[in-house]
Design a protein around this motif. Structure first.
Motif, PDB file in Angstrom:
ATOM      1  N   LEU A  58      48.738  12.250  53.010  1.00  0.00           N
ATOM      2  CA  LEU A  58      48.107  11.243  52.487  1.00  0.00           C
ATOM      3  C   LEU A  58      46.768  10.763  53.602  1.00  0.00           C
ATOM      4  N   ARG A  59      47.294  10.833  54.969  1.00  0.00           N
ATOM      5  CA  ARG A  59      46.118  10.831  56.010  1.00  0.00           C
ATOM      6  C   ARG A  59      44.653  11.435  55.579  1.00  0.00           C
TER       7      ARG A  59
ATOM      8  N   THR B 110      43.794  12.914  53.116  1.00  0.00           N
ATOM      9  CA  THR B 110      43.451  12.903  51.684  1.00  0.00           C
ATOM     10  C   THR B 110      42.554  11.594  51.774  1.00  0.00           C
ATOM     11  N   MET B 111      42.967  10.517  52.221  1.00  0.00           N
ATOM     12  CA  MET B 111      42.319   9.333  52.397  1.00  0.00           C
ATOM     13  C   MET B 111      41.046   9.313  53.300  1.00  0.00           C
ATOM     14  N   LEU B 112      41.019  10.179  54.180  1.00  0.00           N
ATOM     15  CA  LEU B 112      39.724  10.385  54.921  1.00  0.00           C
ATOM     16  C   LEU B 112      38.727  10.808  54.117  1.00  0.00           C
TER      17      LEU B 112
ATOM     18  N   ALA C 145      38.478  10.946  50.958  1.00  0.00           N
ATOM     19  CA  ALA C 145      38.116  10.015  49.790  1.00  0.00           C
ATOM     20  C   ALA C 145      37.181   8.818  50.590  1.00  0.00           C
ATOM     21  N   ALA C 146      37.642   8.506  51.538  1.00  0.00           N
ATOM     22  CA  ALA C 146      36.719   7.247  52.161  1.00  0.00           C
ATOM     23  C   ALA C 146      35.296   7.945  52.325  1.00  0.00           C
TER      24      ALA C 146
ATOM     25  N   ARG D  91      33.160   7.856  49.552  1.00  0.00           N
ATOM     26  CA  ARG D  91      32.678   6.846  49.094  1.00  0.00           C
ATOM     27  C   ARG D  91      31.571   6.133  50.108  1.00  0.00           C
ATOM     28  N   ARG D  92      31.763   6.425  51.414  1.00  0.00           N
ATOM     29  CA  ARG D  92      30.572   5.866  52.313  1.00  0.00           C
ATOM     30  C   ARG D  92      30.579   7.019  53.431  1.00  0.00           C
TER      31      ARG D  92
ATOM     32  N   PRO E 123      30.159   8.938  56.779  1.00  0.00           N
ATOM     33  CA  PRO E 123      30.342   8.306  58.031  1.00  0.00           C
ATOM     34  C   PRO E 123      29.036   8.520  58.712  1.00  0.00           C
TER      35      PRO E 123
ATOM     36  N   LEU F  17      34.616  13.359  61.041  1.00  0.00           N
ATOM     37  CA  LEU F  17      35.776  12.487  60.898  1.00  0.00           C
ATOM     38  C   LEU F  17      36.849  12.846  61.846  1.00  0.00           C
ATOM     39  N   ALA F  18      36.399  13.886  62.641  1.00  0.00           N
ATOM     40  CA  ALA F  18      37.498  14.291  63.776  1.00  0.00           C
ATOM     41  C   ALA F  18      37.858  13.182  64.932  1.00  0.00           C
TER      42      ALA F  18
ATOM     43  N   GLY G 250      30.221   3.105  61.368  1.00  0.00           N
ATOM     44  CA  GLY G 250      30.515   4.397  60.459  1.00  0.00           C
ATOM     45  C   GLY G 250      31.081   5.230  61.462  1.00  0.00           C
TER      46      GLY G 250
ATOM     47  N   TYR H  47      44.500   3.982  60.194  1.00  0.00           N
ATOM     48  CA  TYR H  47      45.577   4.345  59.467  1.00  0.00           C
ATOM     49  C   TYR H  47      46.697   4.702  60.017  1.00  0.00           C
TER      50      TYR H  47
ATOM     51  N   CYS I 268      40.391   2.924  51.874  1.00  0.00           N
ATOM     52  CA  CYS I 268      38.819   3.129  51.400  1.00  0.00           C
ATOM     53  C   CYS I 268      38.152   1.994  51.073  1.00  0.00           C
TER      54      CYS I 268
ATOM     55  N   TRP J  61      36.994   0.710  54.632  1.00  0.00           N
ATOM     56  CA  TRP J  61      35.924   1.567  54.937  1.00  0.00           C
ATOM     57  C   TRP J  61      34.465   1.189  54.468  1.00  0.00           C
TER      58      TRP J  61
END
Lengths: 359, 188
Positions: free
Chosen positions: A64-65, A67-69, A71-72, A75-76, A78, A300-301, B18, B27, B57, B60
């Motif tokens: 889930l972690r 997958t969520m990252l 998806a985030a 949307r925006r 990073p 994202l890492a 960001g 999380y 999300c 974020w």
């Protein structure tokens, strides 16, 4: 429907418990903005209820972690500060910063021009220096040699003006240099803006050079403002973001021993494949992964080290206006040696758009 | 200011800038809370995962919605998770049909539900605070928070006027607020 204060107070528990339908919830939220005390009370109730939720804590599925990252990030993206306008282009960055300095200069008196500013220079001497560097930059963009040799000979063109203390002529000379530089830059194609030029014995892209010049104008504008008792002024978010982008790009080059690093990155290069995140907060800020080794880095890492600082403060550090570098107000996360290396090399960027008389 | 408060402020500042790693750290810190609460309310692991993803999300995308002067990130995420989960349940036709069929076949009784709900309260501090409530307050607030019972439904279930259900929840909230929030504030 408008909810009055008494009705609002009656609805607070139901609001906090999410018992209201969507329409009523919206009305309550609008009304809460008009009654801060009730808004605080609702927040307090939500805080209490969230403590009940603690008892429900459970391990989420492993995937889930990630997958969520992902998806985030869809949307925006990073890296960019929330709500900021798009970054300014390099020429816009230079033009706006030069306009700010021009406005400041216009407001100064003859006495102000004699005020002592940084490195023992008067305001007039500092402006003379800027006149010379503007001419030098224009020559670099046009690919022709510059008559004055930095740092010692470059003021030969403007020192006579300083000696005469001719404020109007000195401002006019600087504005002329600014306009000439803008005119040259406006004629450049995007390919030419991306081409490298030699400036102060360092190879920079033309767009980086324009941003570096903007950076110097902002910095010396602040130097002048402080000398005459005026407040500092930060550029707007779009310009600041462009400056921060350039700072991060140059730092990445220095720290990895690549372009821009020769002759200025002593002690800054880290060994091996490591990553350092620079997160600059406030309008115009952002977050950058500075790769310190071969290969790309994942935005994202998690990084080996993260430095979190206000974007304006960090730009002041890059302008060598915060000494020692360790006194920068920042949150340090992770590898201390990497963070120390970052802080040590950042003030060296001050040389990119400038070559001060004392160097 | 407390360490937790500083962590909240720094992490949210990173999120606004960001910094994607900050979202991962949030999380790691609160994913279990959000997922657990969502699963408790939706009673469905898949829906709980959807809610969890939506909550993070949303944070974020809209970091400005968090006001550190009005609570902690933990509280903010708990509130978001609860709301998303309740909305998900309400909008789930399948869930409603199943729930009403089950209710028709095996109508719940207040003590059964209260016992079931209390069994989930594992944290000692919370268990203690909830146990300290008079039963007439404990049952309705747990049913409302964890089961989504409205005032009307509580009134029907408990055989009391709707206004009484409302006042009992109000008193329960005040008592919990006094015992939980005060303790938390000092601990933080």
């Amino acid at each position: 429907m408008t909810i009055d204060r008494q009705e609002l107070a009656e609805l607070l528990e139901a609001y906090a418990l999410d018992l209201l339908d969507e329409a009523t919830r919206g009305e309550v939220e609008r009304a809460l903005h008009l009654h801060p005390d009730l808004r605080d009370r609702a927040a307090s109730m939500q805080q209490t209820l969230s403590l009940l939720a603690e008892s429900e804590e459970a391990a989420a599925p492993d995937d889930l972690r990630s997958t969520m990252l992902v998806a985030a990030a869809d949307r925006r993206p990073p890296g960019r500060a929330d709500g900021d306008p798009p970054a300014a282009d390099a020429l816009q960055c230079y033009r706006e910063t030069a306009d700010e300095l021009s406005t400041l200069l216009e407001a100064l008196t003859d006495d102000d021009f004699g005020a002592e500013t940084i490195y023992g220079s008067t305001v007039a001497e500092l402006l003379a220096h800027l006149c010379a560097v503007e001419a030098y930059t224009q020559a670099a963009l046009e690919g022709r040699p510059f008559a004055g040799d930095l740092p010692d000979g470059h003021r030969a063109l403007t020192d006579p003006l300083v000696d005469r203390r001719d404020r109007s002529e000195l401002i006019g000379r600087w504005r002329g240099g600014r306009d000439g530089l803008v005119a040259v830059a406006e004629r450049l194609s995007s390919d030419q803006l991306g081409a490298e030029v030699s400036f102060h014995d360092t190879m920079l892209r033309v767009d980086q050079l324009l941003v570096a010049r903007a950076f110097e104008l902002w910095t010396h504008g602040d130097d002048i403002a402080r000398a005459v008792g005026r407040p500092d002024r930060a550029p707007g978010p779009a310009v600041l973001r462009t400056m921060a982008d350039t700072v991060a790009e140059l730092l990445s080059g220095i720290l990895s021993g690549g372009r821009g690093g020769s002759g200025s990155g002593d002690g800054g290069q880290a060994q091996g494949s490591t990553s350092l995140r620079l997160t600059l907060t406030g309008p115009g800020g952002g977050s950058w992964m500075l790769g310190l080794g071969p290969g790309s880095v994942d935005e994202l890492a998690d990084a080996d080290a993260t430095l979190v600082a206000d974007v304006v403060d960090f730009c002041h550090l890059a302008a060598d206006r915060i000494r020692p570098p360790q006194s920068l107000a920042a949150v340090r996360l992770g590898n201390d040696a990497l963070l120390d290396a970052l802080l040590a090399v950042t003030p060296m960027l001050a040389e990119y758009g400038d070559r001060r008389p004392d160097r | 200011m407390t360490d937790d408060h500083d962590w909240d402020r720094t992490t949210m500042a990173r999120l606004r800038a960001g910094d994607g790693a900050a979202l991962g750290e949030l999380y790691d810190q609160f994913g279990g809370l959000v997922f657990g609460l969502a699963r408790r309310i939706t009673r469905d692991t898949d829906l709980a995962q959807e809610v969890t993803q939506e909550v993070f999300c949303y944070l974020w995308q809209h970091p400005d919605r968090f006001d550190d002067g009005r609570g902690t990130i933990r509280s903010f995420l708990g509130t978001l998770a609860h709301r998303r989960a309740v909305d998900t349940v309400r909008s789930s036709e399948a869930y409603r049909r199943t729930a009403s069929r089950e209710a028709a076949q095996h109508p719940p009784t207040p003590p059964d539900i209260a016992e079931r709900v209390e069994a989930y309260l594992q944290a000692e501090e919370v268990r203690s605070a909830v146990a300290g409530l008079p039963e007439e307050e404990r049952v309705p607030i747990l049913l409302a928070y964890f089961e989504g019972y409205s005032y009307r439904q509580l009134a029907d279930l408990l055989g009391i006027p709707e206004g009484t259900a409302k006042s009992r929840i109000r008193r329960a909230m005040a008592h919990l607020n006094a015992s939980l929030t005060a303790g938390k504030t000092h601990d933080d």
